[in-house]
Design a protein around this motif. Structure first.
Motif, PDB file in Angstrom:
ATOM      1  N   MET A  94      -6.958  41.442  -9.120  1.00 11.77           N
ATOM      2  CA  MET A  94      -7.579  41.370 -10.432  1.00 11.77           C
ATOM      3  C   MET A  94      -9.079  41.666 -10.347  1.00 11.77           C
ATOM      4  SD  MET A  94      -6.789  40.611 -13.571  1.00 11.77           S
ATOM      5  CE  MET A  94      -7.448  39.968 -15.052  1.00 11.77           C
ATOM      6  N   ALA A  95      -9.764  41.062  -9.379  1.00 11.64           N
ATOM      7  CA  ALA A  95     -11.201  41.301  -9.233  1.00 11.64           C
ATOM      8  C   ALA A  95     -11.474  42.766  -8.915  1.00 11.64           C
ATOM      9  CB  ALA A  95     -11.789  40.397  -8.156  1.00 11.64           C
ATOM     10  N   LYS A  96     -10.592  43.375  -8.123  1.00  9.63           N
ATOM     11  CA  LYS A  96     -10.749  44.790  -7.780  1.00  9.63           C
ATOM     12  C   LYS A  96     -10.621  45.659  -9.032  1.00  9.63           C
ATOM     13  CE  LYS A  96      -8.972  48.266  -4.614  1.00  9.63           C
ATOM     14  NZ  LYS A  96      -8.002  48.589  -3.596  1.00  9.63           N
ATOM     15  N   ASP A  97      -9.687  45.315  -9.919  1.00 10.15           N
ATOM     16  CA  ASP A  97      -9.512  46.050 -11.176  1.00 10.15           C
ATOM     17  C   ASP A  97     -10.750  45.931 -12.058  1.00 10.15           C
ATOM     18  OD1 ASP A  97      -6.966  46.844 -10.457  1.00 10.15           O
ATOM     19  OD2 ASP A  97      -5.982  45.215 -11.542  1.00 10.15           O
ATOM     20  N   ILE A  98     -11.334  44.738 -12.095  1.00  9.42           N
ATOM     21  CA  ILE A  98     -12.533  44.520 -12.900  1.00  9.42           C
ATOM     22  C   ILE A  98     -13.692  45.339 -12.342  1.00  9.42           C
ATOM     23  CG2 ILE A  98     -14.261  42.805 -13.605  1.00  9.42           C
ATOM     24  CD1 ILE A  98     -11.913  40.787 -13.755  1.00  9.42           C
ATOM     25  N   GLN A  99     -13.821  45.375 -11.023  1.00  6.52           N
ATOM     26  CA  GLN A  99     -14.886  46.161 -10.394  1.00  6.52           C
ATOM     27  C   GLN A  99     -14.706  47.651 -10.706  1.00  6.52           C
ATOM     28  OE1 GLN A  99     -14.554  45.050  -6.282  1.00  6.52           O
ATOM     29  NE2 GLN A  99     -15.914  43.297  -6.525  1.00  6.52           N
ATOM     30  N   LYS A 100     -13.470  48.133 -10.639  1.00  6.20           N
ATOM     31  CA  LYS A 100     -13.216  49.545 -10.929  1.00  6.20           C
ATOM     32  C   LYS A 100     -13.512  49.843 -12.396  1.00  6.20           C
ATOM     33  CE  LYS A 100     -10.075  53.361 -10.521  1.00  6.20           C
ATOM     34  NZ  LYS A 100      -8.872  53.913  -9.998  1.00  6.20           N
ATOM     35  N   THR A 101     -13.118  48.947 -13.274  1.00  7.32           N
ATOM     36  CA  THR A 101     -13.392  49.113 -14.699  1.00  7.32           C
ATOM     37  C   THR A 101     -14.894  49.182 -14.948  1.00  7.32           C
ATOM     38  OG1 THR A 101     -11.356  47.977 -15.325  1.00  7.32           O
ATOM     39  CG2 THR A 101     -13.101  48.024 -16.969  1.00  7.32           C
ATOM     40  N   GLU A 102     -15.645  48.291 -14.323  1.00  6.80           N
ATOM     41  CA  GLU A 102     -17.105  48.295 -14.474  1.00  6.80           C
ATOM     42  C   GLU A 102     -17.700  49.598 -13.956  1.00  6.80           C
ATOM     43  OE1 GLU A 102     -19.248  46.252 -15.952  1.00  6.80           O
ATOM     44  OE2 GLU A 102     -17.613  44.973 -16.598  1.00  6.80           O
ATOM     45  N   ALA A 103     -17.213  50.048 -12.799  1.00  4.84           N
ATOM     46  CA  ALA A 103     -17.720  51.294 -12.206  1.00  4.84           C
ATOM     47  C   ALA A 103     -17.438  52.489 -13.118  1.00  4.84           C
ATOM     48  CB  ALA A 103     -17.108  51.521 -10.830  1.00  4.84           C
ATOM     49  N   LEU A 104     -16.235  52.545 -13.679  1.00 10.88           N
ATOM     50  CA  LEU A 104     -15.892  53.648 -14.583  1.00 10.88           C
ATOM     51  C   LEU A 104     -16.736  53.606 -15.855  1.00 10.88           C
ATOM     52  CD1 LEU A 104     -12.015  53.755 -14.177  1.00 10.88           C
ATOM     53  CD2 LEU A 104     -13.641  55.530 -13.510  1.00 10.88           C
ATOM     54  N   ALA A 105     -16.961  52.417 -16.385  1.00 16.42           N
ATOM     55  CA  ALA A 105     -17.806  52.299 -17.578  1.00 16.42           C
ATOM     56  C   ALA A 105     -19.231  52.767 -17.265  1.00 16.42           C
ATOM     57  CB  ALA A 105     -17.808  50.861 -18.090  1.00 16.42           C
ATOM     58  N   CYS A 106     -19.750  52.396 -16.102  1.00 25.32           N
ATOM     59  CA  CYS A 106     -21.095  52.832 -15.696  1.00 25.32           C
ATOM     60  C   CYS A 106     -21.153  54.350 -15.534  1.00 25.32           C
ATOM     61  CB  CYS A 106     -21.513  52.149 -14.400  1.00 25.32           C
ATOM     62  SG  CYS A 106     -21.910  50.410 -14.619  1.00 25.32           S
ATOM     63  N   GLN A 107     -20.111  54.937 -14.940  1.00 28.33           N
ATOM     64  CA  GLN A 107     -20.062  56.391 -14.779  1.00 28.33           C
ATOM     65  C   GLN A 107     -20.027  57.079 -16.151  1.00 28.33           C
ATOM     66  OE1 GLN A 107     -16.825  57.578 -12.228  1.00 28.33           O
ATOM     67  NE2 GLN A 107     -17.393  56.075 -10.682  1.00 28.33           N
ATOM     68  N   PHE A 108     -19.246  56.523 -17.056  1.00 25.58           N
ATOM     69  CA  PHE A 108     -19.163  57.079 -18.410  1.00 25.58           C
ATOM     70  C   PHE A 108     -20.540  57.055 -19.061  1.00 25.58           C
ATOM     71  CE2 PHE A 108     -18.658  56.719 -22.978  1.00 25.58           C
ATOM     72  CZ  PHE A 108     -17.732  57.711 -23.261  1.00 25.58           C
ATOM     73  N   LEU A 109     -21.248  55.933 -18.940  1.00 28.57           N
ATOM     74  CA  LEU A 109     -22.574  55.807 -19.539  1.00 28.57           C
ATOM     75  C   LEU A 109     -23.579  56.748 -18.882  1.00 28.57           C
ATOM     76  CD1 LEU A 109     -22.653  51.961 -20.101  1.00 28.57           C
ATOM     77  CD2 LEU A 109     -22.415  53.752 -21.841  1.00 28.57           C
ATOM     78  N   GLN A 110     -23.447  56.968 -17.579  1.00 28.96           N
ATOM     79  CA  GLN A 110     -24.321  57.930 -16.897  1.00 28.96           C
ATOM     80  C   GLN A 110     -24.118  59.326 -17.482  1.00 28.96           C
ATOM     81  OE1 GLN A 110     -23.093  57.061 -12.822  1.00 28.96           O
ATOM     82  NE2 GLN A 110     -25.216  56.504 -12.348  1.00 28.96           N
ATOM     83  N   ARG A 111     -22.870  59.708 -17.665  1.00 24.10           N
ATOM     84  CA  ARG A 111     -22.579  61.015 -18.265  1.00 24.10           C
ATOM     85  C   ARG A 111     -23.113  61.089 -19.686  1.00 24.10           C
ATOM     86  NH1 ARG A 111     -17.973  63.786 -16.025  1.00 24.10           N
ATOM     87  NH2 ARG A 111     -18.337  63.749 -13.791  1.00 24.10           N
ATOM     88  N   ALA A 112     -22.962  60.003 -20.428  1.00 25.61           N
ATOM     89  CA  ALA A 112     -23.448  59.972 -21.810  1.00 25.61           C
ATOM     90  C   ALA A 112     -24.967  60.120 -21.847  1.00 25.61           C
ATOM     91  CB  ALA A 112     -23.023  58.670 -22.486  1.00 25.61           C
ATOM     92  N   ARG A 113     -25.660  59.558 -20.858  1.00 27.14           N
ATOM     93  CA  ARG A 113     -27.128  59.682 -20.802  1.00 27.14           C
ATOM     94  C   ARG A 113     -27.573  61.116 -20.561  1.00 27.14           C
ATOM     95  NH1 ARG A 113     -26.518  54.602 -18.504  1.00 27.14           N
ATOM     96  NH2 ARG A 113     -27.529  53.001 -19.739  1.00 27.14           N
TER      97      ARG A 113
END
Length: 115
Positions: free
Chosen positions: A1-20
């Motif tokens: 579960m913690a690994k899934d949360i970390q991956k979700t956070e990483a993907l959200a950060c990557q998405f925001l980087q692209r959006a920037r």
């Protein structure tokens, strides 16, 4: 579960980087406990999922969260399918129009499958 949360956070950060790269005006907005951001003049809810055994990506979306986002100005839903390069962005008006056709449980959690 913690690994899934970390991956979700990483993907959200990557998405925001692209959006920037497209728009530098990005800030988090309060929509319950969801990952929602104002990107330029759009309000975007970010969700992510890994490919399941069926070869599909499963996203649970609570009806209250969906309604809150849909009530914002210029709403969008971003569904990240395992990688930022595989993101489906749906206008809020389109998703909410189709929500009655999507399977949900008795608690109002919509079950969105993307293949």
């Amino acid at each position: 579960m913690a690994k899934d949360i970390q991956k979700t956070e990483a993907l959200a950060c990557q998405f925001l980087q692209r959006a920037r790269e497209l728009h530098t005006d990005i800030e988090p907005i309060r929509v319950l406990k969801a990952r929602a951001y104002r990107i330029g003049n759009a309000n975007v809810l970010i969700r992510s999922a890994s490919k399941g055994k069926s070869g599909r990506y499963f996203f649970g979306l609570n009806y209250i969260t969906a309604e809150e986002v849909a009530n914002l100005d210029n709403p969008f839903f971003a569904f990240i399918c395992d990688e930022v390069d595989q993101t489906l962005i749906i206008p809020g008006s389109v998703l909410t129009k189709h929500l009655p056709l999507i399977s949900h449980d008795r608690n109002g959690e919509y079950k969105i499958n993307i293949d």
